[in-house]
Design a protein around this motif. Structure first.
Motif, PDB file in Angstrom:
ATOM      1  N   PHE A 147       0.847  -1.187   0.000  1.00 18.27           N
ATOM      2  CA  PHE A 147       0.000   0.000   0.000  1.00 18.27           C
ATOM      3  C   PHE A 147       0.880   1.233   0.000  1.00 18.27           C
ATOM      4  O   PHE A 147       1.879   1.316   0.715  1.00 18.27           O
ATOM      5  CB  PHE A 147      -0.886  -0.015   1.246  1.00 18.27           C
ATOM      6  N   GLY A 148       0.507   2.215  -0.823  1.00 15.13           N
ATOM      7  CA  GLY A 148       1.236   3.471  -0.877  1.00 15.13           C
ATOM      8  C   GLY A 148       0.504   4.565  -0.132  1.00 15.13           C
ATOM      9  O   GLY A 148      -0.731   4.606  -0.120  1.00 15.13           O
TER      10      GLY A 148
ATOM     11  N   SER B 181       2.593   1.203 -12.192  1.00 16.98           N
ATOM     12  CA  SER B 181       3.587   0.263 -12.713  1.00 16.98           C
ATOM     13  C   SER B 181       3.408  -1.142 -12.161  1.00 16.98           C
ATOM     14  O   SER B 181       4.032  -2.090 -12.649  1.00 16.98           O
ATOM     15  CB  SER B 181       4.997   0.763 -12.393  1.00 16.98           C
ATOM     16  N   GLY B 182       2.591  -1.286 -11.109  1.00 16.38           N
ATOM     17  CA  GLY B 182       2.344  -2.595 -10.531  1.00 16.38           C
ATOM     18  C   GLY B 182       3.263  -2.976  -9.399  1.00 16.38           C
ATOM     19  O   GLY B 182       3.148  -4.073  -8.853  1.00 16.38           O
ATOM     20  N   THR B 183       4.178  -2.088  -8.999  1.00 19.68           N
ATOM     21  CA  THR B 183       5.066  -2.416  -7.884  1.00 19.68           C
ATOM     22  C   THR B 183       4.368  -2.249  -6.535  1.00 19.68           C
ATOM     23  O   THR B 183       4.821  -2.777  -5.530  1.00 19.68           O
ATOM     24  CB  THR B 183       6.335  -1.541  -7.911  1.00 19.68           C
ATOM     25  N   VAL B 184       3.270  -1.505  -6.520  1.00 22.09           N
ATOM     26  CA  VAL B 184       2.408  -1.364  -5.347  1.00 22.09           C
ATOM     27  C   VAL B 184       0.979  -1.604  -5.815  1.00 22.09           C
ATOM     28  O   VAL B 184       0.591  -1.139  -6.897  1.00 22.09           O
ATOM     29  CB  VAL B 184       2.544   0.045  -4.719  1.00 22.09           C
ATOM     30  N   GLU B 185       0.189  -2.320  -5.032  1.00 24.62           N
ATOM     31  CA  GLU B 185      -1.163  -2.677  -5.468  1.00 24.62           C
ATOM     32  C   GLU B 185      -2.160  -1.523  -5.377  1.00 24.62           C
ATOM     33  O   GLU B 185      -3.019  -1.358  -6.244  1.00 24.62           O
ATOM     34  CB  GLU B 185      -1.688  -3.845  -4.626  1.00 24.62           C
TER      35      GLU B 185
ATOM     36  N   THR C 124      -4.165  -6.632   0.648  1.00 28.85           N
ATOM     37  CA  THR C 124      -4.141  -5.223   0.261  1.00 28.85           C
ATOM     38  C   THR C 124      -5.541  -4.619   0.296  1.00 28.85           C
ATOM     39  O   THR C 124      -5.724  -3.461   0.690  1.00 28.85           O
ATOM     40  CB  THR C 124      -3.526  -5.065  -1.133  1.00 28.85           C
ATOM     41  N   ARG C 125      -6.529  -5.399  -0.093  1.00 31.43           N
ATOM     42  CA  ARG C 125      -7.917  -4.918  -0.023  1.00 31.43           C
ATOM     43  C   ARG C 125      -8.281  -4.558   1.412  1.00 31.43           C
ATOM     44  O   ARG C 125      -8.910  -3.528   1.668  1.00 31.43           O
ATOM     45  CB  ARG C 125      -8.875  -5.987  -0.559  1.00 31.43           C
ATOM     46  N   GLU C 126      -7.837  -5.374   2.349  1.00 27.67           N
ATOM     47  CA  GLU C 126      -8.140  -5.096   3.756  1.00 27.67           C
ATOM     48  C   GLU C 126      -7.362  -3.887   4.262  1.00 27.67           C
ATOM     49  O   GLU C 126      -7.871  -3.087   5.051  1.00 27.67           O
ATOM     50  CB  GLU C 126      -7.838  -6.333   4.600  1.00 27.67           C
TER      51      GLU C 126
END
Length: 238
Positions: free
Chosen positions: A13-14, A56-60, A201-203
């Motif tokens: 997560f960012g 870029s996909g490095t963080v969801e 990540t959803r949570e």
């Protein structure tokens, strides 16, 4: 929204740099306490950088401020907070400044590394351009706290989100006033377009949302909630 039972995985997560002003909780600590078997990767300094990492996909997923390049992103904006003009000069704080006023005083601005991509700086630069002016700070630093310390000593004026005025970062001698034409930090959850988030990540995103709403409903909340729980549910479900 119902919580999950997570027995593994990694939450990526960012976060925008000023997330603490809006969540008022240690997100990693809160998540790890609830899900001790899940690894956590929290990244991000500036929203532009966080959005790029998500695209870029490095963080969801991530919580950023807008505007950011959105060609590869799905976005839901859950809240907005006003950007204020901040000064140690009592006379300059008597009226709400126009962008022309702002460009005419010495300025101390932060996010120096992201001067052309930071969302707040982009809004200010675009507004100045429309007025035929340029924003040319006399001092640029990386962190809001550094900028406010210099403003407190009279080296120039700056901007800050309303949430930060209630934090320890705000020197006692500073005054913060709205712009004549209001400016806002619009917070947004972002994910890579079409991507299905992992359960972990959803949570994490759900907990960030809950923390945001919880804080804004309290006595020190300054942001306006602009999205519904239904919108968040649809965003997280993909």
């Amino acid at each position: 929204m119902a919580q999950l039972d997570l027995a593994g995985g990694t939450a990526t997560f960012g976060l925008l740099r000023n997330a603490d002003y809006y969540l008022r909780t240690n997100l990693a600590q809160r998540f790890r306490t609830r899900y001790p078997d899940v690894r956590i990767r929290l990244v991000g300094q500036n929203s532009a950088e966080t959005a790029q990492a998500v695209a870029s996909g490095t963080v969801e997923d991530g919580l950023v401020t807008l505007p950011v390049p959105d060609e590869d992103l799905d976005i839901v904006p859950p809240a907005r907070d006003e950007l204020l003009y901040v000064t140690a000069d009592a006379a300059r704080a008597l009226t709400s400044p126009t962008i022309d006023d702002f460009c005419s005083v010495p300025l101390v601005l932060y996010d120096a590394h992201y001067a052309t991509t930071d969302p707040a700086r982009r809004q200010l630069n675009e507004r100045a351009q429309l007025a035929g002016r340029r924003i040319e700070p006399v001092i640029e630093v990386e962190y809001l706290s550094s900028a406010l310390a210099l403003v407190s000593e009279g080296f120039g004026d700056s901007v800050m989100c309303r949430a930060a005025t209630l934090s320890d970062a705000m020197p006692a001698n500073l005054r913060a006033v709205p712009f004549a034409e209001p400016l806002y930090d619009t917070l947004a959850l972002v994910r890579r377009r079409g991507q299905i988030l992992s359960p972990a990540t959803r949570e994490m995103a759900r907990m960030a949302w809950d923390s945001l709403v919880e804080h804004q409903s309290g006595p020190h909340g300054t942001a306006e909630i602009t999205a519904s729980t239904g919108q968040l549910r649809r965003f997280l479900a993909g």
